[in-house]
Design a protein around this motif. Structure first.
Motif, mmCIF file in Angstrom:
data_model
loop_
_atom_site.group_PDB
_atom_site.id
_atom_site.type_symbol
_atom_site.label_atom_id
_atom_site.label_comp_id
_atom_site.label_asym_id
_atom_site.label_seq_id
_atom_site.Cartn_x
_atom_site.Cartn_y
_atom_site.Cartn_z
ATOM 1 N N ASN A 292 0.821 -1.211 0.000
ATOM 2 C CA ASN A 292 0.000 0.000 0.000
ATOM 3 C C ASN A 292 0.854 1.260 0.000
ATOM 4 O O ASN A 292 0.555 2.224 -0.720
ATOM 5 C CB ASN A 292 -0.930 0.005 1.223
ATOM 6 C CG ASN A 292 -2.239 -0.718 0.974
ATOM 7 O OD1 ASN A 292 -3.170 -0.143 0.435
ATOM 8 N ND2 ASN A 292 -2.286 -1.980 1.358
ATOM 9 N N LYS A 296 0.919 4.034 -3.049
ATOM 10 C CA LYS A 296 0.432 5.378 -2.778
ATOM 11 C C LYS A 296 1.507 6.447 -2.923
ATOM 12 O O LYS A 296 1.236 7.536 -3.439
ATOM 13 C CB LYS A 296 -0.158 5.435 -1.364
ATOM 14 C CG LYS A 296 -0.766 6.782 -1.010
ATOM 15 C CD LYS A 296 -1.481 6.732 0.320
ATOM 16 C CE LYS A 296 -2.129 8.083 0.639
ATOM 17 N NZ LYS A 296 -2.884 8.048 1.920
ATOM 18 N N TYR A 297 2.747 6.142 -2.507
ATOM 19 C CA TYR A 297 3.770 7.191 -2.437
ATOM 20 C C TYR A 297 4.893 7.051 -3.467
ATOM 21 O O TYR A 297 5.576 8.039 -3.757
ATOM 22 C CB TYR A 297 4.378 7.230 -1.031
ATOM 23 C CG TYR A 297 3.406 7.687 0.021
ATOM 24 C CD1 TYR A 297 3.140 9.032 0.222
ATOM 25 C CD2 TYR A 297 2.728 6.767 0.821
ATOM 26 C CE1 TYR A 297 2.247 9.459 1.197
ATOM 27 C CE2 TYR A 297 1.831 7.179 1.801
ATOM 28 C CZ TYR A 297 1.598 8.521 1.978
ATOM 29 O OH TYR A 297 0.714 8.940 2.938
ATOM 30 N N GLU A 424 -8.029 -1.323 0.171
ATOM 31 C CA GLU A 424 -7.377 -0.036 -0.088
ATOM 32 C C GLU A 424 -6.436 -0.117 -1.288
ATOM 33 O O GLU A 424 -6.323 0.817 -2.068
ATOM 34 C CB GLU A 424 -6.616 0.420 1.159
ATOM 35 C CG GLU A 424 -6.114 1.843 1.100
ATOM 36 C CD GLU A 424 -7.233 2.868 1.099
ATOM 37 O OE1 GLU A 424 -6.972 4.008 0.697
ATOM 38 O OE2 GLU A 424 -8.363 2.524 1.493
ATOM 39 N N LYS A 450 -9.720 6.848 -5.063
ATOM 40 C CA LYS A 450 -8.622 7.225 -4.164
ATOM 41 C C LYS A 450 -8.652 6.553 -2.816
ATOM 42 O O LYS A 450 -7.817 6.809 -1.986
ATOM 43 C CB LYS A 450 -8.627 8.748 -3.984
ATOM 44 C CG LYS A 450 -8.410 9.510 -5.281
ATOM 45 C CD LYS A 450 -7.067 9.207 -5.901
ATOM 46 C CE LYS A 450 -6.823 10.022 -7.141
ATOM 47 N NZ LYS A 450 -5.528 9.692 -7.764
#
Length: 456
Positions: A292, A296-297, A424, A450
Motif C-alpha cells: 500500500n 500510494k507514495y 485499499e 482514491k
C-alpha cells in the motif's frame, strides 16, 4: 427462485463452502475437554434457582466477572457436545459473513462476493482455531469467540446506522442483546466503550439520531465498570501468582518487557508449538502495508522503511535471551546482567515493530474520510486496542495460565485490518484487469478511485 438458481449465487456458494468446512472440522477435531468437563457437572448440582443464583454470586466474588458467559457455558457443557458444535459452526460462519458486510459497507460495495471470499480465506487459513481448545473447546468459544461475534455485529449495526441504512426492530433488538453479551468479556468491553464513544462523536458532529448508539455506550460502560470492580479477578490473580512464584520477584520493567515481547514473540515465531498461522498473518499484514505504501507514495525511502518490519520479524528470535514467557525469561536472565544489550534486544524490536506498523497505517489511511472523521484515527485506534488487549493481559501472570487464547482478539483485529488493506490497494480490481481484462462493475472502484469515500 428454485434451489438450482439460488445455488448459482456466488455468495451462497461461498457460505455453503464455509459451513461445510467448519462442520467437518467440528465433527472430526473438536470435543469436550479440560474446563468443559468441570463445567459439565455444575448444572446437575443445582436444586433450585437459589443454588443457581448463589453459584454465580460466588463466581463473581471469587473467580471471574464473566458470569453471563458462564450461564451459557454450564448449559452447553451439560448437554451433548453436538448441540454446541451446531452453534459454533454457525458462529464461525456468521463471523465471516459479518466481517465481509462490515468491509463492504465501509467501501460502499453492494452484494459483493470479493470480501466474502477474502474473509473466508483469512479466517480459515490464518486464524489459529486450535487456540479455541486451550480451556476446552466449549468454554473458550463461549467466553472468547462468541462475545467477539456479538461485538462485530454491534460494529456492523453502527456502521450501517452512520451510512443512513434503515434497520428493522429485530436488528435493533439483536444489536442491544449483542452489546450486552459482548460486554461480558473484559477486554471487549473496553473496545465497545471506545468504539461507541467514537461513533457518538460522529453522530453528534453530523447531527444524526443517536439514541440507539447512546444506549449501547451506556450498556458497554456499565459492563466495563462491572468487570473492573469484580473482586474475583483479584482472587484469581492471587491464585495464579502462587503458581508462578517468580512473578513477584520481577520489577515493573521486567513485567512490561515480558508483556511486550511475548505479544510479538508469537507473531514473529514460525513454531509448531503454537502454530504458524499467527506468523503467516503478521507477515501478510506487514507485506500489505508495504504494498500500500509503495502504491500510494512511490518512494524508495518509504518502501525501505516499511520493509524493515519484515527484517525485524526475522531478527526477533535470533537471540538466546527470550521474553516469551516466565520460564524462558527465568532460564535466560540468569545468564546475563541487566546492563547487557541482550536484555533490551527483544523489547527494542517489539517497540520498533509496533511503531513502524502504526506509522504505516497512518500513512496509508491519511486523508481518507468517513463522515468527516479521518480514517487513520479509526484504523490506528483498532490497531492499538488490538495490541493493547494482549499487552494488558501480559501484565498479569494469569496470561500464562490462559495460554494462546489471549491472542484471539489481537489476531481477529489483524484479520480485519488486513481486509481493509486489501480493499485499499484494490487487489480485486487488479486481479480482474490482469487476468480477465475487465474492471470492477462497482462504480466506486473506478481506476481513479482514491480510497474510502465519505459515507453518504
Amino acid at each position: 427462485m428454485n434451489i438450482s438458481n439460488y445455488l448459482k449465487n456466488s455468495n451462497v456458494k461461498i457460505m455453503l463452502t464455509v459451513i461445510i468446512w467448519y462442520s467437518l472440522f467440528h465433527i472430526i477435531l473438536t470435543h469436550a475437554c479440560r474446563d468443559d468437563d468441570v463445567y459439565s457437572t455444575v448444572l446437575s448440582s443445582f436444586n433450585d434457582f437459589h443454588d443457581f443464583y448463589a453459584y454465580f454470586i460466588d463466581r463473581y466474588f471469587n473467580w471471574s466477572c464473566r458470569t453471563l458467559a458462564e450461564v451459557l457455558t454450564i448449559i452447553f457443557t451439560a448437554y451433548p457436545t453436538w448441540i454446541w458444535k451446531v452453534f459454533d459452526v454457525a458462529a464461525f460462519s456468521a463471523f465471516i459473513w459479518l466481517l465481509s458486510k462490515v468491509i463492504n459497507t465501509i467501501y460502499q460495495k453492494n452484494n459483493d462476493s470479493d470480501n466474502l471470499s477474502a474473509s473466508a480465506l483469512f479466517m480459515i487459513v490464518f486464524y489459529p482455531i486450535f487456540d479455541m481448545k486451550t480451556a476446552g473447546w466449549i468454554t473458550t468459544s463461549i467466553n472468547y469467540f462468541w462475545p467477539m461475534l456479538c461485538s462485530l455485529y454491534m460494529v456492523l449495526f453502527t456502521v450501517r446506522h452512520i451510512s443512513g441504512i434503515n434497520q428493522n426492530v429485530i436488528q435493533i433488538i439483536l444489536f442491544l442483546v449483542c452489546t450486552v453479551y459482548s460486554g461480558t468479556f473484559e477486554l471487549i468491553s473496553v473496545f465497545n466503550v471506545s468504539f461507541a464513544a467514537v461513533v457518538l462523536f460522529i453522530l453528534f458532529r453530523n447531527k444524526i439520531e443517536n439514541k440507539l448508539v447512546f444506549a449501547s455506550f451506556i450498556i458497554s460502560l456499565f459492563f466495563l465498570v462491572y468487570n473492573a470492580l469484580c473482586p474475583g479477578n483479584s482472587v484469581r490473580a492471587s491464585v495464579n501468582i502462587d503458581q508462578f512464584s517468580s512473578w513477584n520477584l520481577m520489577n515493573t520493567i521486567e513485567h512490561i518487557n515480558i508483556a511486550l515481547c511475548a505479544t510479538f514473540s508469537r507473531l514473529t515465531s514460525f513454531s509448531y508449538q503454537t502454530g504458524v498461522q499467527a506468523f503467516l498473518l503478521y507477515s501478510v499484514f506487514n507485506l500489505l502495508i508495504l504494498l500500500n505504501i509503495h502504491k500510494k507514495y512511490k518512494s524508495v525511502l518509504l518502501d525501505t522503511l516499511m520493509f524493515l518490519p519484515l527484517i525485524f520479524t526475522y531478527l526477533f528470535n535470533q537471540v538466546d535471551m527470550k521474553f516469551g514467557s516466565i520460564w524462558l525469561f527465568n532460564d535466560s536472565v540468569s545468564t546475563i546482567h541487566v546492563g547487557q544489550i541482550r536484555y533490551v534486544y527483544q523489547p527494542v524490536l517489539s517497540v520498533l515493530l509496533f511503531c513502524f506498523n502504526l506509522i504505516g497505517l497512518v500513512l496509508i489511511f491519511k486523508n481518507r474520510f468517513v463522515k468527516g472523521i479521518n480514517c487513520c484515527y479509526l484504523i490506528s485506534l483498532l490497531y492499538m486496542v488490538a495490541f493493547g488487549t494482549r499487552f494488558i493481559m501480559g501484565l498479569s501472570c494469569t496470561v500464562y495460565a490462559s495460554n494462546t487464547r489471549t491472542y484471539i482478539v489481537l489476531l481477529t483485529c489483524l484479520i480485519c485490518i488486513c481486509l481493509l488493506l486489501v480493499n485499499e490497494i484494490k487487489i480485486f480490481e487488479w486481479y480482474r484487469k490482469e487476468f480477465y481484462g475487465v474492471c470492477s462493475k462497482d462504480s466506486n472502484f473506478s481506476p481513479d478511485y482514491k480510497g474510502i469515500t465519505a459515507l453518504k
